[in-house]
Design an enzyme around this catalytic site. Structure first.
Site, short mmCIF file in Angstrom:
data_model
loop_
_atom_site.label_atom_id
_atom_site.label_comp_id
_atom_site.label_asym_id
_atom_site.label_seq_id
_atom_site.Cartn_x
_atom_site.Cartn_y
_atom_site.Cartn_z
N HIS A 115 0.69 -1.54 0.38
CA HIS A 115 -0.08 -0.14 0.02
C HIS A 115 0.69 1.26 0.23
O HIS A 115 1.73 0.88 1.08
CB HIS A 115 -0.82 0.06 1.31
N TYR A 137 -9.95 5.14 5.94
CA TYR A 137 -10.17 5.99 7.77
C TYR A 137 -11.63 6.99 7.29
O TYR A 137 -10.94 7.89 6.79
CB TYR A 137 -9.12 6.20 7.89
N PRO A 162 -5.73 0.10 18.00
CA PRO A 162 -5.63 -0.08 16.86
C PRO A 162 -5.25 0.38 15.31
O PRO A 162 -5.50 0.46 14.25
CB PRO A 162 -6.67 -1.36 16.12
N LYS A 167 0.12 0.01 14.98
CA LYS A 167 1.41 0.15 15.95
C LYS A 167 1.64 -0.98 16.28
O LYS A 167 2.73 -1.47 16.73
CB LYS A 167 1.50 0.99 16.72
N TYR A 185 2.58 6.92 10.31
CA TYR A 185 2.22 6.15 10.00
C TYR A 185 2.68 4.42 9.54
O TYR A 185 2.97 3.27 9.42
CB TYR A 185 1.01 5.74 8.69
#
Length: 399
Positions: free
Chosen positions: A81, A210, A302, A306, A394
Site C-alpha cells: 500500500h 479511514y 489499533p 502500531k 503511519y
C-alpha cells in the site's frame, strides 16, 4: 545445541515466554548470531494461525521478515500500500506515502506473519514448546532465572537461562514479576470500541479507508481478493451477537455515505467481534534478568496500526543488545534497552491517541468539536507537511 531430554533441566542462554511473532522473531534473530534460546507458548500453532489479527506492516517490519531469512511470502502474498485514504464530508482524500516520505506499508495479516516465523524456527531447528501449561518464572534477580512449565504431554519441565524475555502478550504474567514499587503502569481506556467483521466479498477500495462521518468512525480494510475486514465505531459494551448482518451493513454503508456515491461491496459475514480500546505502557521494560517485549510491555489502540510493528521494533533493539552481552560481555545495550525502546513506544502512543481521537466521534460532543475535527483533518490532507507528518508516523519512523 539446546538439549531438552525429559526430566532434565534445559540449559540455554535466553528463555522466551510467549511464542507469538515477537518471541519467535527474537529467537530467530538470536539463532542467526549463534545465541541459544528456548520458547514456551500456551497455545498451539494452528490456533494462533487461525486467529485473525491486524495486518499492516511497516517497511522495517517487512525487511525483518525478508532480509533475515524468515520468509518472502509477505512480498508475494501481501499487498503493498503506497498510501491510504482519509474520508470525511462524504469524500475521499488520498495520502500518498511514497510521495510524502518515500515509504510504503504492506497488508499482510499478523497470523500469517506468525506462521512464517513458526515455520522458520522449525526449519532452523529452533526449540519451541507449544501448548504448555502452568508456566512460572523464578529467580529473575539472580544470574540463573528459571522457567517451569508442563509440556503438551503432561511432563513437568524446567528451563535455566541467563535471562528471561517476557513476550507473553497484554495479559503478561512476566510483567507482574516487576515489583509494584519499581513498575509504573501507564494506562487509559477510550470511550469507544470497534465492531469488526470478516466477510466474503471483493475489495471495495484498493487501500485502507479511514472514515469519519455523522454516524461515527469506520475502517475499510482488506484481507485478500475474496475476504475483507471492516470496522465501525460502537459502544464498548456492545454485544456483537445482538447485531444482524442487515444492521451491520446498514451502519457501514451509512458511515460511507457521501455526495460521491461511494458504496461498499457486501457479502456473507462469517466473523463478528467487538474490540475494546486501551493504551498501556509499562515502565521500565527491564528488571534485573527479565526483559519485556511487545504487548507484554505496551499496547496501543489499533487505529495507527502500531501493535505488531512496535513489537518488532522492541526486538530490533533487544536482539543486538543480547548478542553483545552474551557473546562479547558488553552490557551497555541491554542496560539502555528500556529507555531506547520506550522512546519509540511513546511516539507510537502519541500517534495512536491522536489518530484515534481525530477520527472518532464522542456522544457528548458539540458542533464546535465537530467543526474543529474537520479543520484538523483538512490540515492534514490539504498540506504537504501535514501529509508528510501523517505518512511518517503511519509508515514508521526511521531507526
Amino acid at each position: 545445541m539446546v538439549q531438552h531430554t525429559p526430566g532434565q533441566t534445559i540449559q540455554t542462554q535466553v528463555g522466551i515466554v510467549g511464542g507469538g511473532p515477537a518471541g519467535l522473531m527474537l529467537s530467530h534473530l538470536l539463532a542467526r548470531e549463534g545465541i541459544e534460546s528456548v520458547v514456551v507458548e500456551t497455545r498451539d500453532p494452528e490456533t494462533i494461525r487461525n486467529t485473525h489479527r491486524a495486518g499492516i506492516l511497516e517497511a522495517a517490519s517487512v525487511r525483518m521478515l525478508t532480509e533475515t531469512g524468515v520468509q518472502g511470502r509477505v512480498l508475494t502474498e501481501g499487498h503493498e500500500h503506497r498510501g491510504t485514504t482519509l474520508r470525511y464530508d462524504g469524500e475521499n482524500h488520498h495520502i500518498d506515502f511514497q510521495d510524502a516520505v518515500g515509504q510504503s506499508v504492506w497488508l499482510y495479516p499478523q497470523n500469517e506473519v506468525f506462521w512464517d516465523l513458526a515455520q522458520a524456527r522449525e526449519r532452523d531447528g529452533g526449540v519451541v514448546f507449544w501448548s504448555v501449561a502452568d508456566t512460572a518464572v523464578r529467580g529473575i534477580e539472580t544470574d540463573s532465572p528459571r522457567i517451569t512449565f508442563t509440556d503438551a504431554e503432561g511432563t513437568g519441565r524446567e528451563i535455566q537461562a541467563q535471562i528471561v524475555v517476557g513476550a507473553d502478550g497484554s495479559r503478561s504474567m512476566c510483567r507482574q514479576l516487576i515489583p509494584e514499587e519499581v513498575r509504573t503502569d501507564n494506562f487509559m481506556e477510550y470511550p469507544f470500541a470497534w465492531f469488526g467483521i470478516l466477510c466474503e466479498a471483493p475489495p471495495s477500495w484498493p487501500e485502507l479507508i479511514y472514515a469519519n462521518s455523522d454516524a461515527g468512525f469506520a475502517l475499510i480494510s482488506q484481507r485478500s481478493d475474496t475476504v475483507q475486514r471492516m470496522y465501525f465505531q460502537c459502544d464498548p459494551e456492545t454485544n456483537a451477537d445482538d447485531w444482524t448482518d442487515e444492521q451491520i451493513w446498514a451502519r457501514l454503508q451509512e458511515c460511507m455515505q457521501g455526495p460521491d456515491g461511494f458504496e461498499l461491496k457486501e457479502g456473507r459475514i462469517f466473523d463478528k467481534t467487538v474490540l475494546k480500546f486501551r493504551s498501556y505502557v509499562c515502565e521500565p521494560l527491564r528488571h534485573h534478568n527479565l526483559v519485556l517485549v511487545g504487548d507484554a510491555g505496551h499496547t496501543v489502540p489499533p487505529t495507527g496500526a502500531k501493535g505488531l510493528n512496535l513489537a518488532f521494533c522492541d526486538v530490533r533493539v533487544l536482539a543486538p543488545a543480547l548478542v553483545a552481552w552474551l557473546r562479547d560481555g558488553d552490557e551497555s545495550g541491554l542496560a539502555g534497552y528500556s529507555a531506547k525502546a520506550l522512546e519509540r513506544v511513546w511516539k507510537a502512543q502519541n500517534f495512536s491517541y491522536w489518530a484515534t481521537n481525530m477520527m472518532h466521534t464522542r456522544q457528548d460532543e458539540n458542533p464546535f468539536a465537530q467543526k474543529r475535527r474537520r479543520g484538523e483533518l483538512r490540515s492534514i490532507t490539504d498540506s504537504e507537511r501535514g501529509r508528510a507528518y501523517f505518512s511518517e508516523c503511519y509508515t514508521g519512523w526511521q531507526d
